[in-house]
Design a protein around this motif. Structure first.
Motif, PDB file in Angstrom:
ATOM      1  N   LEU A  90       0.865  -1.182   0.000  1.00  0.00           N
ATOM      2  CA  LEU A  90       0.000   0.000   0.000  1.00  0.00           C
ATOM      3  C   LEU A  90       0.900   1.229   0.000  1.00  0.00           C
ATOM      4  N   VAL A  91       0.781   2.050  -1.039  1.00  0.00           N
ATOM      5  CA  VAL A  91       1.681   3.193  -1.182  1.00  0.00           C
ATOM      6  C   VAL A  91       0.925   4.512  -1.084  1.00  0.00           C
ATOM      7  N   TRP A  92       1.660   5.547  -0.694  1.00  0.00           N
ATOM      8  CA  TRP A  92       1.134   6.911  -0.710  1.00  0.00           C
ATOM      9  C   TRP A  92       1.394   7.474  -2.096  1.00  0.00           C
ATOM     10  N   PRO A  93       0.407   8.100  -2.732  1.00  0.00           N
ATOM     11  CA  PRO A  93       0.618   8.663  -4.068  1.00  0.00           C
ATOM     12  C   PRO A  93       1.528   9.885  -4.056  1.00  0.00           C
ATOM     13  N   GLU A  94       1.715  10.456  -2.896  1.00  0.00           N
ATOM     14  CA  GLU A  94       2.641  11.574  -2.732  1.00  0.00           C
ATOM     15  C   GLU A  94       3.337  11.352  -1.392  1.00  0.00           C
ATOM     16  N   THR A  95       4.132  12.289  -0.956  1.00  0.00           N
ATOM     17  CA  THR A  95       4.819  12.137   0.320  1.00  0.00           C
ATOM     18  C   THR A  95       3.794  11.934   1.436  1.00  0.00           C
ATOM     19  N   ALA A  96       4.063  10.957   2.276  1.00  0.00           N
ATOM     20  CA  ALA A  96       3.147  10.663   3.383  1.00  0.00           C
ATOM     21  C   ALA A  96       3.134  11.819   4.377  1.00  0.00           C
ATOM     22  N   PRO A  97       1.974  12.091   4.984  1.00  0.00           N
ATOM     23  CA  PRO A  97       1.928  13.126   6.013  1.00  0.00           C
ATOM     24  C   PRO A  97       2.764  12.699   7.227  1.00  0.00           C
ATOM     25  N   GLY A  98       3.151  13.643   8.040  1.00  0.00           N
ATOM     26  CA  GLY A  98       3.946  13.354   9.224  1.00  0.00           C
ATOM     27  C   GLY A  98       3.159  12.630  10.293  1.00  0.00           C
ATOM     28  N   ILE A  99       3.872  12.035  11.241  1.00  0.00           N
ATOM     29  CA  ILE A  99       3.195  11.271  12.288  1.00  0.00           C
ATOM     30  C   ILE A  99       2.372  12.155  13.215  1.00  0.00           C
ATOM     31  N   ALA A 100       2.607  13.455  13.178  1.00  0.00           N
ATOM     32  CA  ALA A 100       1.784  14.364  13.992  1.00  0.00           C
ATOM     33  C   ALA A 100       0.338  14.394  13.510  1.00  0.00           C
ATOM     34  N   THR A 101       0.076  13.846  12.311  1.00  0.00           N
ATOM     35  CA  THR A 101      -1.288  13.846  11.774  1.00  0.00           C
ATOM     36  C   THR A 101      -2.088  12.631  12.220  1.00  0.00           C
ATOM     37  N   ILE A 102      -1.476  11.739  12.996  1.00  0.00           N
ATOM     38  CA  ILE A 102      -2.221  10.579  13.493  1.00  0.00           C
ATOM     39  C   ILE A 102      -3.359  11.097  14.369  1.00  0.00           C
ATOM     40  N   PRO A 103      -4.576  10.630  14.128  1.00  0.00           N
ATOM     41  CA  PRO A 103      -5.700  11.101  14.952  1.00  0.00           C
ATOM     42  C   PRO A 103      -5.465  10.779  16.432  1.00  0.00           C
ATOM     43  N   THR A 104      -5.975  11.652  17.278  1.00  0.00           N
ATOM     44  CA  THR A 104      -5.843  11.403  18.712  1.00  0.00           C
ATOM     45  C   THR A 104      -6.686  10.200  19.092  1.00  0.00           C
ATOM     46  N   PRO A 105      -6.229   9.438  20.089  1.00  0.00           N
ATOM     47  CA  PRO A 105      -7.007   8.260  20.475  1.00  0.00           C
ATOM     48  C   PRO A 105      -8.301   8.676  21.176  1.00  0.00           C
ATOM     49  N   PRO A 106      -9.309   7.836  21.070  1.00  0.00           N
ATOM     50  CA  PRO A 106     -10.560   8.152  21.763  1.00  0.00           C
ATOM     51  C   PRO A 106     -10.341   8.059  23.268  1.00  0.00           C
ATOM     52  N   PRO A 107     -11.108   8.815  24.029  1.00  0.00           N
ATOM     53  CA  PRO A 107     -10.943   8.729  25.488  1.00  0.00           C
ATOM     54  C   PRO A 107     -11.400   7.360  25.988  1.00  0.00           C
ATOM     55  N   HIS A 108     -10.638   6.826  26.915  1.00  0.00           N
ATOM     56  CA  HIS A 108     -10.988   5.533  27.506  1.00  0.00           C
ATOM     57  C   HIS A 108     -11.316   5.754  28.981  1.00  0.00           C
ATOM     58  N   PRO A 109     -12.292   5.061  29.491  1.00  0.00           N
ATOM     59  CA  PRO A 109     -12.582   5.196  30.933  1.00  0.00           C
ATOM     60  C   PRO A 109     -11.398   4.631  31.721  1.00  0.00           C
ATOM     61  N   PRO A 110     -11.166   5.139  32.908  1.00  0.00           N
ATOM     62  CA  PRO A 110     -10.050   4.608  33.709  1.00  0.00           C
ATOM     63  C   PRO A 110     -10.301   3.150  34.053  1.00  0.00           C
ATOM     64  N   HIS A 111      -9.207   2.393  34.100  1.00  0.00           N
ATOM     65  CA  HIS A 111      -9.322   0.969  34.454  1.00  0.00           C
ATOM     66  C   HIS A 111      -9.529   0.834  35.953  1.00  0.00           C
ATOM     67  N   PRO A 112     -10.388  -0.074  36.383  1.00  0.00           N
ATOM     68  CA  PRO A 112     -10.551  -0.303  37.832  1.00  0.00           C
ATOM     69  C   PRO A 112      -9.274  -0.915  38.391  1.00  0.00           C
ATOM     70  N   PRO A 113      -9.002  -0.699  39.645  1.00  0.00           N
ATOM     71  CA  PRO A 113      -7.786  -1.278  40.239  1.00  0.00           C
ATOM     72  C   PRO A 113      -7.880  -2.808  40.248  1.00  0.00           C
ATOM     73  N   HIS A 114      -6.722  -3.414  40.142  1.00  0.00           N
ATOM     74  CA  HIS A 114      -6.669  -4.886  40.167  1.00  0.00           C
ATOM     75  C   HIS A 114      -6.648  -5.355  41.615  1.00  0.00           C
ATOM     76  N   HIS A 115      -7.443  -6.340  41.945  1.00  0.00           N
ATOM     77  CA  HIS A 115      -7.468  -6.919  43.278  1.00  0.00           C
ATOM     78  C   HIS A 115      -6.863  -8.308  43.226  1.00  0.00           C
ATOM     79  N   ARG A 116      -6.106  -8.599  44.264  1.00  0.00           N
ATOM     80  CA  ARG A 116      -5.514  -9.935  44.321  1.00  0.00           C
ATOM     81  C   ARG A 116      -6.119 -10.713  45.421  1.00  0.00           C
TER      82      ARG A 116
END
Length: 169
Positions: A143-169
């Motif tokens: 899979l190729v880019w037809p022109e120069t690929a955009p920089g990595i700063a253009t990666i979309p921001t990740p969606p917000p994730h809820p905080p993980h609950p603490p692990h209990h042992r």
């Protein structure tokens, strides 16, 4: 080695250049162009529906088919010249994504270009047909880019994730 290079208006030079750079001499290279079957069909249907079937010589669908074939032929000629070595030129008509996947059956590599939003890295850089092809290709895909690929700063921001609950042992 059999390699299929999907030739599309606007992005084909990058695909041919990728084949020149990554496909060894002596490999069987197939330059593939697919014309969508629905375009001439829509013109035929519109003519028949609006003007009746009494004058087939005036049906614009026939002219659309001729123009599409001429355009495909010229694209394949230009691509073969740019490739600069022996190759097979193949024209198909049908559902583009399915025809490309079918043409790649038995190939050892399929080369195609990104055709969506090319201003950002990410999944939207693939249009619907290319996404289908990448997801269903029966062989490895380059899979190729037809022109120069955009920089990595253009990666979309990740969606917000809820905080993980603490692990209990």
């Amino acid at each position: 080695m059999a390699v299929v290079v999907w030739i599309v208006e606007g992005t084909w030079p990058a695909c041919v250049d990728a084949a020149r750079a990554h496909v060894p001499e002596g490999a069987d290279v197939v330059l593939l162009h697919v014309t969508p079957a629905d375009v001439p069909g829509a013109a035929h249907g519109a003519f028949a529906g609006l003007l009746g079937r009494g004058h087939p010589e005036r049906d614009p669908g026939t002219r659309v088919e001729q123009l599409a074939a001429a355009s495909a032929g010229q694209l394949l000629t230009d691509a073969a010249q740019r490739l600069g070595r022996e190759c097979t030129r193949t024209e198909r008509t049908g559902r583009i994504e399915r025809e490309v996947v079918a043409a790649a059956e038995g190939a050892e590599l399929l080369i195609l270009a990104r055709d969506g939003d090319r201003t950002h890295l990410g999944p939207r850089s693939l249009g619907p047909a290319s996404r289908f092809i990448v997801d269903h290709a029966p062989c490895p895909v380059l899979l190729v880019w037809p022109e120069t690929a955009p920089g990595i700063a253009t990666i979309p921001t990740p969606p917000p994730h809820p905080p993980h609950p603490p692990h209990h042992r």
